[in-house]
Design a protein around this motif. Structure first.
Motif, PDB file in Angstrom:
ATOM      1  N   ALA A 166      29.187  39.546  52.438  1.00 30.67           N
ATOM      2  CA  ALA A 166      29.943  40.359  51.492  1.00 30.67           C
ATOM      3  C   ALA A 166      31.365  39.855  51.332  1.00 30.67           C
ATOM      4  N   ASP A 167      31.958  39.384  52.417  1.00 29.70           N
ATOM      5  CA  ASP A 167      33.343  38.937  52.311  1.00 29.70           C
ATOM      6  C   ASP A 167      33.481  37.746  51.385  1.00 29.70           C
ATOM      7  N   THR A 168      32.500  36.867  51.437  1.00 28.04           N
ATOM      8  CA  THR A 168      32.524  35.727  50.528  1.00 28.04           C
ATOM      9  C   THR A 168      32.379  36.213  49.092  1.00 28.04           C
ATOM     10  N   LEU A 169      31.446  37.144  48.864  1.00 30.27           N
ATOM     11  CA  LEU A 169      31.266  37.694  47.519  1.00 30.27           C
ATOM     12  C   LEU A 169      32.562  38.309  47.027  1.00 30.27           C
ATOM     13  N   ARG A 170      33.178  39.116  47.882  1.00 24.29           N
ATOM     14  CA  ARG A 170      34.396  39.820  47.477  1.00 24.29           C
ATOM     15  C   ARG A 170      35.498  38.828  47.145  1.00 24.29           C
ATOM     16  N   LEU A 171      35.645  37.864  48.033  1.00 25.71           N
ATOM     17  CA  LEU A 171      36.683  36.862  47.823  1.00 25.71           C
ATOM     18  C   LEU A 171      36.405  36.079  46.544  1.00 25.71           C
ATOM     19  N   TYR A 172      35.154  35.742  46.345  1.00 24.79           N
ATOM     20  CA  TYR A 172      34.804  34.928  45.190  1.00 24.79           C
ATOM     21  C   TYR A 172      35.035  35.688  43.885  1.00 24.79           C
ATOM     22  N   GLU A 173      34.663  36.954  43.874  1.00 27.20           N
ATOM     23  CA  GLU A 173      34.853  37.735  42.652  1.00 27.20           C
ATOM     24  C   GLU A 173      36.335  37.815  42.296  1.00 27.20           C
ATOM     25  N   MET A 174      37.160  37.939  43.320  1.00 27.10           N
ATOM     26  CA  MET A 174      38.590  38.001  43.054  1.00 27.10           C
ATOM     27  C   MET A 174      39.131  36.634  42.655  1.00 27.10           C
ATOM     28  N   PHE A 175      38.451  35.630  43.145  1.00 29.93           N
ATOM     29  CA  PHE A 175      38.900  34.275  42.894  1.00 29.93           C
ATOM     30  C   PHE A 175      38.557  33.809  41.480  1.00 29.93           C
ATOM     31  N   LEU A 176      37.591  34.479  40.879  1.00 31.71           N
ATOM     32  CA  LEU A 176      37.080  34.064  39.573  1.00 31.71           C
ATOM     33  C   LEU A 176      38.143  33.996  38.495  1.00 31.71           C
ATOM     34  N   GLY A 177      39.199  34.772  38.654  1.00 32.69           N
ATOM     35  CA  GLY A 177      40.218  34.778  37.627  1.00 32.69           C
ATOM     36  C   GLY A 177      40.881  36.123  37.562  1.00 32.69           C
ATOM     37  N   PRO A 178      41.825  36.299  36.640  1.00 33.69           N
ATOM     38  CA  PRO A 178      42.539  37.560  36.562  1.00 33.69           C
ATOM     39  C   PRO A 178      41.567  38.707  36.320  1.00 33.69           C
ATOM     40  N   ILE A 179      41.876  39.804  36.943  1.00 32.67           N
ATOM     41  CA  ILE A 179      40.976  40.947  36.906  1.00 32.67           C
ATOM     42  C   ILE A 179      40.725  41.437  35.480  1.00 32.67           C
ATOM     43  N   GLU A 180      41.718  41.324  34.626  1.00 31.18           N
ATOM     44  CA  GLU A 180      41.574  41.887  33.276  1.00 31.18           C
ATOM     45  C   GLU A 180      40.745  41.005  32.353  1.00 31.18           C
ATOM     46  N   GLN A 181      40.521  39.763  32.763  1.00 32.07           N
ATOM     47  CA  GLN A 181      39.926  38.844  31.823  1.00 32.07           C
ATOM     48  C   GLN A 181      38.400  38.866  31.875  1.00 32.07           C
ATOM     49  N   SER A 182      37.795  38.762  30.728  1.00 34.32           N
ATOM     50  CA  SER A 182      36.343  38.669  30.681  1.00 34.32           C
ATOM     51  C   SER A 182      35.937  37.237  30.966  1.00 34.32           C
ATOM     52  N   LYS A 183      34.852  37.092  31.649  1.00 30.93           N
ATOM     53  CA  LYS A 183      34.397  35.747  31.945  1.00 30.93           C
ATOM     54  C   LYS A 183      32.926  35.768  32.288  1.00 30.93           C
ATOM     55  N   PRO A 184      32.257  34.684  31.985  1.00 29.72           N
ATOM     56  CA  PRO A 184      30.847  34.644  32.329  1.00 29.72           C
ATOM     57  C   PRO A 184      30.679  34.390  33.818  1.00 29.72           C
ATOM     58  N   TRP A 185      29.642  34.954  34.374  1.00 32.44           N
ATOM     59  CA  TRP A 185      29.369  34.755  35.789  1.00 32.44           C
ATOM     60  C   TRP A 185      28.766  33.388  36.011  1.00 32.44           C
ATOM     61  N   ASN A 186      29.258  32.713  37.019  1.00 34.89           N
ATOM     62  CA  ASN A 186      28.703  31.428  37.368  1.00 34.89           C
ATOM     63  C   ASN A 186      28.819  31.299  38.872  1.00 34.89           C
TER      64      ASN A 186
END
Length: 839
Positions: free
Chosen positions: A760-780
């Motif tokens: 879970a910690d990796t998931l959490r870190l990765y989701e936050m790492f994906l980019g700014p929270i407000e921005q829409s982005k495709p999951w990869n």
RNA sequence: GCCCGGGUGGUGGAACUGGUAGACACGCAGGACUUAAAAUCCUGUGUCCUUUAAAGACGUGCGGGUUCAAGUCCCGCCCCGGGUACCA
């Protein structure tokens, strides 16, 4: 401890500890400052929680933990928006009771949420479909029913104050100060004495015109074949998505909420909110306040007038036609006998077009002359009256004055039908009014009688003054916002707590709440077109009176849930004064942009209403709002090549992306077939009569780095067991596109697999790492490895090679302290700013 | 159509008020360690030209403009996502 970072051991251990020790349960504590962090609760869909949901949850979780460490008493709850259409659709298809489906989905959501390790206070969980919850949703509805909006005090009041007014002063008619702006039905004036002599039925009928929850006629998408009302969502290309049946717009008696009464407060309240400008702007546009005038145009040879609303009374002299909506109530009376067939044919067509269609299709101009004329109030000229579908029945007065020279849509209409274009504002000299309109507000009036020479702003004032003096109109504020239709002809929702006595609606008594959703044999409408609740047997209030058969919309339960978390087990009130005076309102609300004008406007409306009646101390539900961007799906596609001989499909195989060009057509047919024959050891010819390329969504979970796993693909669906391929360098390459993440597009990625593999910690870190929270982005999922590696390195900082936890007790030196404090500062600032990306 | 977002390497993204575009990470390539692999560590990596390097040219969706200087400001477009009132 083992020698390396093992999330499989660490995470369950601590999650169990949190659970057993109820670490995250909170209660009111006056000694600490409170902080309320709220996530928009999820609808438990059958596909399970996908990776998009936790994005916001993780951010708020970080923030909630941070605030706790900072000494706040943090309320951080979670629950479920459990009523809704998908479960009902599923029930219709399979017969499975929506409650069962919902319960199952909900269990799965809970498991998934638990795995991610959130610090929710689960003792406060709510479910909108739980009778102990919807009892209070129904209770709020009854308060709305029992209230009216007093425009002088600008707030809701018990209906008894209005009754008192009627009993002592009567009602002065449509210009009465108790009206909130012409949104109530028009009733003739009556005296106090008359009121007191009215029958109960008559009194109730009049009151219904003022209640905040009321019954009125409204247009719906009616599908006769399915016997039900459809959402725009369920209609594709003008026919029902389910079955492809025709849909017509039909007037139906519906429960509505008088949100329009709050239009001004909803608008002005935005200024004090710490919400993104874009959301506030969306709400402003949705409310759509516009100032102008309503003007009456007398109809020639008839005894009535048509009321138009215009924001540009300064252009009154430029009117060359009137256009009324196909739904206009005066239409029948004013249409000339010689035009009746043509008009009715048009109206029948136009009425059944969806509003969105009518508004968006600006290129297709349509309309029909009614054969009648209005009289221009100032010039006395004849003004032809047309019916046109660009005029909407539900907006303004359902009629517009056509000023082609200064309104682009009027211009298009006039040009198409050869109506005169009369310039009345001085724009640029070179402007060609036959070509286009001048919509600007700069310039002086010309050809306009008493308005000549005035600038637009002054002319507007002057024109309003003039129509008021002549008694043919008045200045008026108009809102685009419409009252919210509240009744749904559905099963899986809160029953509306109303019963009928001699045709008059009455609220169920408070002590009899909740009105439990009854059991039915099927989740479909009855044979005579009643909603599914009509199937409930012996379902009568006090055993005598018919219940209302419609249910509430999806947004009912979500319009007040933030209050219930404060005191979720209270059976005597929706929330105790004690709890609500402590927690007050949400301090931080996190949720998707898609709720900008739906949920977020309704929840503000209900909050203001409950405030007016003194049940809660705040007028806004949430001080600060952050929109987490949508996580979109990243869909993968395969290309099936279907080869026909006549109508018969002779050959079908899957071609790798490289065999197709940019437009997804076959690049080179002979090469493709040569490859096909070579790779599959066949002798296919290529002289088929028809060859089609079919693009199909493929489950993203069997594609890695755009390369399809052929073994899993063959197992994916029965019909693919013997699938044939044409590969590139031994691989099948898929194409990809960004789409909404949904089950039907096979692009749902659930957190489960990621947690199993990385924790879970990796998931959490990765989701936050994906980019700014407000921005829409495709999951990869590509990229998660690096984050996981980071965690391993971090772990190794504190554990030696044998897995011993090693810290030493030496006092830190100056340089170390400096780094420590810099880090603390940086982390604290970043969290406050929701800049959760950089480590 | 209308309203709200967005468009930067192979990928996710960084660049705060106009001042070295591409931080950090993924991926890829090469190397170290190892019998070997995994793991780990090190190096390189926008594109083009060039044997290589140096040097250069080009680069933030497209076309213009403002400015000493534009991913950032202005004008006109294109594409993608969300909403558009019964999906939640």
């Amino acid at each position: 401890m083992s020698k390396e970072y093992k999330h499989q051991e660490i995470e369950p251990k601590w999650q169990a500890y949190w659970n057993e020790n109820k670490v995250y349960e909170v209660r009111e504590d006056a000694s600490k400052p409170k902080y309320y962090v709220l996530d928009m609760f999820p609808y438990p869909s059958g596909a399970g929680l996908h990776v998009g949901h936790p994005l916001g949850y993780i951010a708020t979780d970080i923030y909630a933990r941070f605030k706790t460490l900072k000494g706040f008493n943090v309320l951080h709850p979670m629950g479920y928006d459990a009523f809704g259409l998908p479960a009902e659709q599923y029930a219709i298809q399979t017969g499975q009771h929506p409650a069962i489906t919902t319960e199952k989905n909900l269990q799965r959501y809970r498991e998934q949420l638990n795995q991610i390790g959130f610090c929710y206070d689960w003792s406060r969980e709510v479910r909108t479909s739980d009778p102990s919850y919807y009892k209070w949703t129904q209770w709020i509805f009854i308060q709305l029913f029992n209230s009216w909006f007093n425009p002088i005090l600008n707030k809701a009041e018990p209906i008894s104050t209005l009754v008192h007014l009627f009993e002592t002063e009567g009602f002065k008619g449509s210009d009465d100060t108790i009206l909130t702006g012409g949104m109530e039905f028009d009733f003739p004036a009556f005296t106090a004495a008359q009121w007191n002599n009215f029958s109960e039925a008559n009194q109730q009928k009049i009151l219904l015109g003022f209640r905040l929850a009321y019954l009125s006629e409204a247009y719906v998408n009616w599908c006769p074949a399915l016997g039900t009302v459809l959402s725009n969502d369920e209609i594709k290309d003008g026919v029902s998505e389910r079955g492809g049946y025709p849909v017509e717009r039909k007037l139906m008696n519906q429960w509505s909420l008088r949100i329009t009464a709050y239009a001004d407060r909803l608008l002005s309240g935005l200024d004090e909110l710490n919400w993104s400008e874009s959301i506030k702007e969306s709400q402003r546009n949705w409310i759509g306040k516009s100032q102008g005038a309503s003007v009456l145009f007398e109809v020639q040879d008839h005894k009535f007038s048509i009321e138009v609303f215009t924001t540009r009374p300064d252009t009154l002299f430029g009117v060359s036609f009137l256009a009324i909506a196909p739904e206009h109530e005066m239409l029948d009376q004013l249409v000339d006998a010689s035009h009746i067939d043509e008009v009715m044919a048009y109206v029948n067509l136009a009425k059944n077009r969806s509003e969105r269609d009518r508004q968006s299709d600006v290129k297709r101009i349509s309309g029909v002359f009614t054969g009648s004329y209005a009289v221009h109030p100032f010039t006395g000229n004849e003004v032809p009256i047309w019916v046109a579908d660009y005029v909407l029945g539900g907006y303004g007065t359902g009629a517009v004055m056509g000023v082609p020279a200064h309104d682009s849509r009027d211009h298009a209409f006039a040009k198409y039908f050869n109506l005169p274009i009369l310039q009345v504002i001085e724009g640029s000299e070179r402007h060609n009014y036959q070509e286009s309109s001048y919509d600007g507000k700069e310039g002086n009036c010309i050809n306009s009688g008493f308005l000549n020479g005035l600038g637009v702003k002054k002319a507007i004032k002057r024109a309003i003054q003039e129509v008021e003096e002549r008694g043919i109109g008045k200045g008026k504020t108009n809102y685009r916002l419409r009252d919210a239709i509240f009744g749904r002809q559905r099963y899986w929702g809160e029953p509306i707590p109303i019963y009928y006595k001699e045709g008059i609606p009455y609220p169920v008594e408070e002590k009899d709440l909740p009105v439990i959703l009854p059991e039915v044999d099927k989740f479909l409408p009855t044979e005579n077109g009643e909603p599914p609740l009509g199937r409930a047997s012996n379902w009568k209030y006090k055993g005598l009176y018919d219940y209302e058969l419609s249910t509430m919309p999806g947004w009912a339960g979500s319009s007040w849930y933030f209050l219930r978390y404060m005191d979720n087990k209270n059976d005597d009130a929706l929330v105790s004064p004690n709890a609500v005076s402590y927690w007050k309102q949400v301090d931080l609300y996190m949720g998707g942009n898609e709720h900008a004008t739906g949920h977020l406007l309704y929840v503000r409306f209900w909050t203001k209403f409950l405030f007016d009646l003194g049940f809660i101390p705040e007028v806004e539900p949430a001080k600060k709002l952050i929109n987490q961007g949508m996580i979109q799906g990243r869909s993968n596609f395969v290309y099936r090549i279907d080869c026909f001989e006549g109508d018969k499909k002779e050959l079908s195989f899957f071609a790798s992306r490289g065999f197709l060009d940019e437009n997804e057509n076959i690049k080179n047919l002979p090469v493709l077939f040569q490859e096909f024959n070579k790779q599959n050891n066949q002798k296919a010819r290529l002289d088929f009569t028809k060859i089609m390329v079919v693009k199909l969504n493929v489950d993203v979970n069997i594609v890695k780095d755009e390369v399809l796993n052929l073994t899993l693909f063959k197992q994916w669906r029965d019909d693919l067991n013997n699938a044939l391929f044409v590969l590139e360098n031994g691989n099948y390459h898929c194409s990809w596109e960004v789409e909404k993440m949904s089950k039907s597009k096979w692009n749902v990625v659930t957190p489960d697999d990621i947690i199993a593999q990385y924790g879970a910690d990796t998931l959490r870190l990765y989701e936050m790492f994906l980019g700014p929270i407000e921005q829409s982005k495709p999951w990869n999922t590509q990229g998660i490895e690096g984050v996981h590696r980071f965690l391993k390195k971090l772990w190794k900082l504190f554990y030696d090679k044998e897995g011993n936890f090693c810290l030493n007790q030496e006092a830190p030196n100056k340089a170390e302290l400096k780094i420590l404090h810099k880090t603390i500062k940086k982390v604290a600032e970043d969290i406050e700013n929701f800049s959760l990306i950089l480590l």
